[in-house]
Design a protein around this motif. Structure first.
Motif, mmCIF file in Angstrom:
data_model
loop_
_atom_site.group_PDB
_atom_site.id
_atom_site.type_symbol
_atom_site.label_atom_id
_atom_site.label_comp_id
_atom_site.label_asym_id
_atom_site.label_seq_id
_atom_site.Cartn_x
_atom_site.Cartn_y
_atom_site.Cartn_z
ATOM 1 N N TRP A 114 0.534 -0.861 -0.339
ATOM 2 C CA TRP A 114 0.166 0.342 0.265
ATOM 3 C C TRP A 114 1.007 1.156 -0.104
ATOM 4 C CZ3 TRP A 114 -0.479 4.364 3.282
ATOM 5 C CH2 TRP A 114 -2.170 5.040 2.887
ATOM 6 N N GLU A 115 1.724 1.349 0.936
ATOM 7 C CA GLU A 115 2.821 2.315 1.026
ATOM 8 C C GLU A 115 3.649 2.635 -0.690
ATOM 9 O OE1 GLU A 115 3.161 5.053 3.246
ATOM 10 O OE2 GLU A 115 1.825 4.319 5.125
ATOM 11 N N ARG A 116 4.691 1.802 -0.337
ATOM 12 C CA ARG A 116 4.796 1.456 -1.961
ATOM 13 C C ARG A 116 4.107 2.184 -3.006
ATOM 14 N NH1 ARG A 116 6.060 -3.354 -2.048
ATOM 15 N NH2 ARG A 116 4.941 -4.435 -3.766
ATOM 16 N N LEU A 117 2.946 1.561 -2.961
ATOM 17 C CA LEU A 117 1.884 2.439 -4.736
ATOM 18 C C LEU A 117 1.043 3.544 -3.974
ATOM 19 C CD1 LEU A 117 -0.301 -1.523 -5.557
ATOM 20 C CD2 LEU A 117 1.772 0.125 -6.627
ATOM 21 N N ARG A 118 1.057 3.705 -3.109
ATOM 22 C CA ARG A 118 0.740 5.453 -2.906
ATOM 23 C C ARG A 118 2.086 6.209 -3.280
ATOM 24 N NH1 ARG A 118 2.261 9.012 0.504
ATOM 25 N NH2 ARG A 118 3.302 7.126 1.727
ATOM 26 N N GLY A 119 3.011 5.807 -3.068
ATOM 27 C CA GLY A 119 4.256 6.461 -3.390
ATOM 28 C C GLY A 119 4.499 6.291 -5.322
ATOM 29 N N LYS A 120 4.015 5.589 -5.837
ATOM 30 C CA LYS A 120 4.731 5.557 -6.812
ATOM 31 C C LYS A 120 3.201 6.343 -7.624
ATOM 32 C CE LYS A 120 5.523 1.057 -9.237
ATOM 33 N NZ LYS A 120 5.500 -0.036 -9.371
ATOM 34 N N LEU A 121 2.173 6.226 -7.162
ATOM 35 C CA LEU A 121 1.428 7.093 -7.275
ATOM 36 C C LEU A 121 1.316 8.159 -7.287
ATOM 37 C CD1 LEU A 121 -2.683 5.155 -6.102
ATOM 38 C CD2 LEU A 121 -1.774 5.443 -8.707
ATOM 39 N N GLU A 122 2.051 8.979 -6.025
ATOM 40 C CA GLU A 122 2.658 10.263 -6.169
ATOM 41 C C GLU A 122 3.807 10.769 -7.384
ATOM 42 O OE1 GLU A 122 3.545 10.450 -1.806
ATOM 43 O OE2 GLU A 122 1.115 10.800 -1.629
ATOM 44 N N MET A 123 4.405 9.588 -7.432
ATOM 45 C CA MET A 123 5.586 10.080 -8.465
ATOM 46 C C MET A 123 4.925 10.580 -9.564
ATOM 47 S SD MET A 123 8.050 10.214 -6.543
ATOM 48 C CE MET A 123 9.379 10.086 -7.911
ATOM 49 N N ALA A 124 4.108 9.471 -9.957
ATOM 50 C CA ALA A 124 3.272 9.215 -11.281
ATOM 51 C C ALA A 124 2.160 10.479 -11.858
ATOM 52 C CB ALA A 124 2.953 7.888 -11.902
ATOM 53 N N GLY A 125 2.396 11.092 -10.643
ATOM 54 C CA GLY A 125 0.681 12.062 -10.759
ATOM 55 C C GLY A 125 -0.251 12.031 -10.731
ATOM 56 N N VAL A 126 -0.399 11.220 -10.399
ATOM 57 C CA VAL A 126 -2.193 10.103 -10.639
ATOM 58 C C VAL A 126 -2.955 11.021 -8.812
ATOM 59 C CG1 VAL A 126 -3.811 8.587 -10.166
ATOM 60 C CG2 VAL A 126 -1.232 8.094 -11.523
ATOM 61 N N PRO A 127 -4.272 11.472 -9.636
ATOM 62 C CA PRO A 127 -4.348 12.227 -8.074
ATOM 63 C C PRO A 127 -5.718 11.857 -7.851
ATOM 64 C CG PRO A 127 -5.354 13.347 -10.479
ATOM 65 C CD PRO A 127 -4.055 12.413 -10.861
ATOM 66 N N HIS A 128 -5.662 11.499 -6.332
ATOM 67 C CA HIS A 128 -5.624 10.263 -4.996
ATOM 68 C C HIS A 128 -6.029 10.959 -4.047
ATOM 69 C CE1 HIS A 128 -1.440 10.972 -4.242
ATOM 70 N NE2 HIS A 128 -1.781 10.805 -3.240
ATOM 71 N N GLN A 129 -7.196 10.196 -3.060
ATOM 72 C CA GLN A 129 -7.769 10.395 -2.073
ATOM 73 C C GLN A 129 -6.975 9.535 -0.742
ATOM 74 O OE1 GLN A 129 -11.253 11.780 -2.171
ATOM 75 N NE2 GLN A 129 -12.177 11.582 -0.206
ATOM 76 N N ILE A 130 -7.003 9.870 -0.164
ATOM 77 C CA ILE A 130 -6.728 8.805 1.506
ATOM 78 C C ILE A 130 -7.700 8.509 2.304
ATOM 79 C CG2 ILE A 130 -4.560 8.639 2.984
ATOM 80 C CD1 ILE A 130 -2.751 9.294 1.402
ATOM 81 N N GLU A 131 -8.132 7.894 2.542
ATOM 82 C CA GLU A 131 -8.998 8.148 3.722
ATOM 83 C C GLU A 131 -9.015 7.016 4.989
ATOM 84 O OE1 GLU A 131 -12.045 9.286 4.188
ATOM 85 O OE2 GLU A 131 -11.751 11.353 1.792
ATOM 86 N N SER A 132 -8.905 7.157 6.550
ATOM 87 C CA SER A 132 -8.370 6.306 7.409
ATOM 88 C C SER A 132 -7.143 5.988 6.851
ATOM 89 C CB SER A 132 -9.833 5.245 7.279
ATOM 90 O OG SER A 132 -11.061 5.447 6.934
ATOM 91 N N GLY A 133 -6.299 6.541 6.038
ATOM 92 C CA GLY A 133 -4.974 5.897 6.689
ATOM 93 C C GLY A 133 -4.792 4.367 6.402
ATOM 94 N N ALA A 134 -6.112 4.239 5.195
ATOM 95 C CA ALA A 134 -5.688 2.395 4.967
ATOM 96 C C ALA A 134 -6.654 2.537 3.049
ATOM 97 C CB ALA A 134 -6.673 1.284 5.987
ATOM 98 N N SER A 135 -7.028 3.027 2.827
ATOM 99 C CA SER A 135 -7.807 3.162 1.150
ATOM 100 C C SER A 135 -7.233 4.231 0.973
ATOM 101 C CB SER A 135 -8.935 3.662 1.499
ATOM 102 O OG SER A 135 -9.839 1.979 1.967
ATOM 103 N N ILE A 136 -6.848 4.112 -0.330
ATOM 104 C CA ILE A 136 -6.577 4.982 -1.437
ATOM 105 C C ILE A 136 -7.358 5.207 -3.025
ATOM 106 C CG2 ILE A 136 -4.692 5.889 -2.706
ATOM 107 C CD1 ILE A 136 -3.038 4.340 -1.367
ATOM 108 N N TYR A 137 -8.235 6.277 -2.873
ATOM 109 C CA TYR A 137 -8.960 5.919 -3.905
ATOM 110 C C TYR A 137 -7.867 7.076 -5.478
ATOM 111 C CZ TYR A 137 -12.946 4.357 -1.236
ATOM 112 O OH TYR A 137 -13.427 3.465 -0.101
ATOM 113 N N PHE A 138 -8.350 6.139 -6.374
ATOM 114 C CA PHE A 138 -8.123 7.315 -7.020
ATOM 115 C C PHE A 138 -8.711 6.429 -9.152
ATOM 116 C CE2 PHE A 138 -5.317 3.206 -6.639
ATOM 117 C CZ PHE A 138 -4.772 2.924 -7.949
ATOM 118 N N LYS A 139 -8.462 7.435 -9.955
ATOM 119 C CA LYS A 139 -9.519 6.502 -11.104
ATOM 120 C C LYS A 139 -8.021 6.204 -11.832
ATOM 121 C CE LYS A 139 -12.833 9.760 -10.912
ATOM 122 N NZ LYS A 139 -13.664 11.218 -11.717
ATOM 123 N N ASP A 140 -8.854 5.250 -13.052
ATOM 124 C CA ASP A 140 -7.581 5.098 -13.512
ATOM 125 C C ASP A 140 -7.670 5.495 -15.578
ATOM 126 O OD1 ASP A 140 -9.822 3.993 -15.803
ATOM 127 O OD2 ASP A 140 -9.050 2.004 -15.562
#
Length: 162
Positions: A114-140
């Motif tokens: 989860w942490e690694r993929l969150r970092g990859k989403l951020e590095m790729a500039g994919v807009p996302h939202q984190i909820e409850s510290g355990a969910s990352i929502y984003f669009k393909d």
């Protein structure tokens, strides 16, 4: 529009009492074979799901229902697949949330992933939202909403749902 939250909760409790069985029978299903989504660009979809999210591509072949269309699959763990169709020649509109349509797909990953993929989403500039510290929502790339969830399979918000 005013929403009567107390009435909604009372209705949910009534449904829970009526349908949530004390002894749950076995399901008639063996499991989720695949969920099929649409892709406007096969290679872009592969790059997003395989390279960014680390879901290996398992197969690609012609869609039996639409000549010239590809049907391709990604391994999302536990024997489950995420599948896609491209439908060349059809004038498909953009993703839209509608009744009977897809809201989101939640995919369980372990906390380190989860942490690694969150970092990859951020590095790729994919807009996302984190909820409850355990969910990352984003669009393909085609707008389908995804959730990476650090909860175990069969758990949600610390409660057993399976």
């Amino acid at each position: 529009m005013t929403i009567d939250h107390a009435a909604i909760e009372a209705r949910r409790e009534e449904i829970r009492r009526r349908y949530l069985l004390a002894h749950r029978p076995s399901s008639s299903a063996r499991g989720l074979h695949h969920i099929a989504l649409l892709s406007s660009d096969v290679e872009r979809t592969i790059m997003f799901y395989q390279e960014l999210l680390e879901f290996p591509l398992t197969e690609i072949f012609e869609n039996r229902d639409y000549k010239g269309s590809s049907h391709f699959f990604f391994d999302i763990g536990n024997g489950n697949l995420l599948a896609f169709f491209d439908l060349p020649g059809l004038d498909l509109g953009p993703y839209q949330e509608v009744l009977g349509g897809l809201h989101h797909i939640a995919i369980s990953v372990d906390p380190a992933t989860w942490e690694r993929l969150r970092g990859k989403l951020e590095m790729a500039g994919v807009p996302h939202q984190i909820e409850s510290g355990a969910s990352i929502y984003f669009k393909d790339p085609d707008g389908a909403r995804l959730e990476l969830l650090a909860d175990h399979l069969g758990e949600m918000y610390g409660a057993r749902v399976l």
